[in-house]
Motif scaffolding. Sequence first.
Motif, short mmCIF file in Angstrom:
data_model
loop_
_atom_site.label_atom_id
_atom_site.label_comp_id
_atom_site.label_asym_id
_atom_site.label_seq_id
_atom_site.Cartn_x
_atom_site.Cartn_y
_atom_site.Cartn_z
N ALA A 19 -102.99 0.12 87.08
CA ALA A 19 -103.33 -1.20 86.52
C ALA A 19 -104.00 -1.06 85.15
O ALA A 19 -103.94 -1.99 84.34
CB ALA A 19 -104.25 -1.96 87.47
N ALA A 20 -104.61 0.10 84.87
CA ALA A 20 -105.27 0.30 83.57
C ALA A 20 -104.26 0.21 82.44
O ALA A 20 -104.54 -0.39 81.40
CB ALA A 20 -105.99 1.64 83.55
N GLU A 21 -103.10 0.81 82.63
CA GLU A 21 -102.07 0.79 81.58
C GLU A 21 -101.59 -0.63 81.30
O GLU A 21 -101.44 -1.03 80.15
CB GLU A 21 -100.91 1.68 82.00
CG GLU A 21 -99.97 1.98 80.86
CD GLU A 21 -98.98 3.08 81.20
OE1 GLU A 21 -97.83 2.96 80.74
OE2 GLU A 21 -99.34 4.03 81.92
N GLU A 22 -101.38 -1.40 82.35
CA GLU A 22 -100.97 -2.79 82.18
C GLU A 22 -102.07 -3.60 81.50
O GLU A 22 -101.79 -4.44 80.65
CB GLU A 22 -100.64 -3.41 83.54
CG GLU A 22 -99.41 -2.81 84.20
CD GLU A 22 -99.23 -3.33 85.63
OE1 GLU A 22 -99.73 -4.44 85.94
OE2 GLU A 22 -98.59 -2.61 86.41
N TRP A 23 -103.31 -3.33 81.88
CA TRP A 23 -104.44 -4.04 81.28
C TRP A 23 -104.52 -3.74 79.79
O TRP A 23 -104.70 -4.65 78.98
CB TRP A 23 -105.73 -3.65 82.00
CG TRP A 23 -106.93 -4.37 81.48
CD1 TRP A 23 -107.37 -5.61 81.85
CD2 TRP A 23 -107.85 -3.90 80.49
NE1 TRP A 23 -108.50 -5.94 81.14
CE2 TRP A 23 -108.81 -4.90 80.29
CE3 TRP A 23 -107.94 -2.73 79.75
CZ2 TRP A 23 -109.86 -4.77 79.39
CZ3 TRP A 23 -108.99 -2.61 78.85
CH2 TRP A 23 -109.93 -3.62 78.68
N VAL A 24 -104.38 -2.47 79.41
CA VAL A 24 -104.44 -2.07 78.00
C VAL A 24 -103.33 -2.77 77.22
O VAL A 24 -103.56 -3.31 76.14
CB VAL A 24 -104.35 -0.54 77.84
CG1 VAL A 24 -104.09 -0.14 76.38
CG2 VAL A 24 -105.62 0.12 78.35
N ALA A 25 -102.13 -2.77 77.76
CA ALA A 25 -101.00 -3.43 77.08
C ALA A 25 -101.28 -4.91 76.89
O ALA A 25 -101.00 -5.47 75.81
CB ALA A 25 -99.71 -3.21 77.88
N GLY A 26 -101.84 -5.55 77.89
CA GLY A 26 -102.16 -6.98 77.78
C GLY A 26 -103.21 -7.25 76.72
O GLY A 26 -103.08 -8.20 75.93
N GLN A 27 -104.25 -6.41 76.66
CA GLN A 27 -105.30 -6.61 75.65
C GLN A 27 -104.74 -6.36 74.25
O GLN A 27 -105.05 -7.09 73.30
CB GLN A 27 -106.49 -5.66 75.91
CG GLN A 27 -107.12 -5.81 77.27
CD GLN A 27 -107.35 -7.25 77.69
OE1 GLN A 27 -108.06 -7.99 77.03
NE2 GLN A 27 -106.74 -7.65 78.80
N ALA A 28 -103.88 -5.35 74.12
CA ALA A 28 -103.27 -5.05 72.82
C ALA A 28 -102.42 -6.22 72.34
O ALA A 28 -102.47 -6.59 71.16
CB ALA A 28 -102.44 -3.77 72.91
N ARG A 29 -101.67 -6.84 73.25
CA ARG A 29 -100.85 -8.00 72.87
C ARG A 29 -101.72 -9.15 72.39
O ARG A 29 -101.41 -9.84 71.42
CB ARG A 29 -99.96 -8.43 74.03
CG ARG A 29 -98.73 -7.55 74.19
CD ARG A 29 -97.71 -8.16 75.15
NE ARG A 29 -98.20 -8.23 76.52
CZ ARG A 29 -98.13 -7.23 77.39
NH1 ARG A 29 -97.58 -6.09 77.05
NH2 ARG A 29 -98.59 -7.38 78.61
#
Length: 158
Positions: A19-29
Amino acid sequence: MLEYIWKAAWSLHDAGEPAAEEWVAGQARKILRSKSAQVAAGIRRRATTYGYAGPERAGADECARYLDNKKQHLDYATALRKGWPIATGVIEGAARWLVKDRMDITGARWGLDGAEAILKLRALIASGDLDAYWRYHLRREHERIHHAKYRDSYVPAA
């Protein structure tokens, strides 16, 4: 910027958690849409909500502080709309190669004029424009020396 988001991710997620990877991608977007202030607030809110403190929340606080301090430089939506580069790693790498690797030689002492001259030459070489610049420079030098010297005696052919 992503390195800071990852620091926050490891404060807010268990190591290796997908879930950390998905969270990082969401914050970056969100940051790419120029919402860095909202991302910083959300990171702080989540760390507080989950009761993180001290070293456990250090990465989250560091990321939020970075986003707050740099928000004027994180208007990625405008930059993207105008076609400006936003890959800071590439830009920082080029600056390091162009500036630091030359100016930071052990024992070297630079005055402002000398450093500026060297950096201009390095930029011309790096961009592939040195030959065109050198032709321009020689032409201007010739005009400065000869035209000024013979200006009064020069009579154009009729």
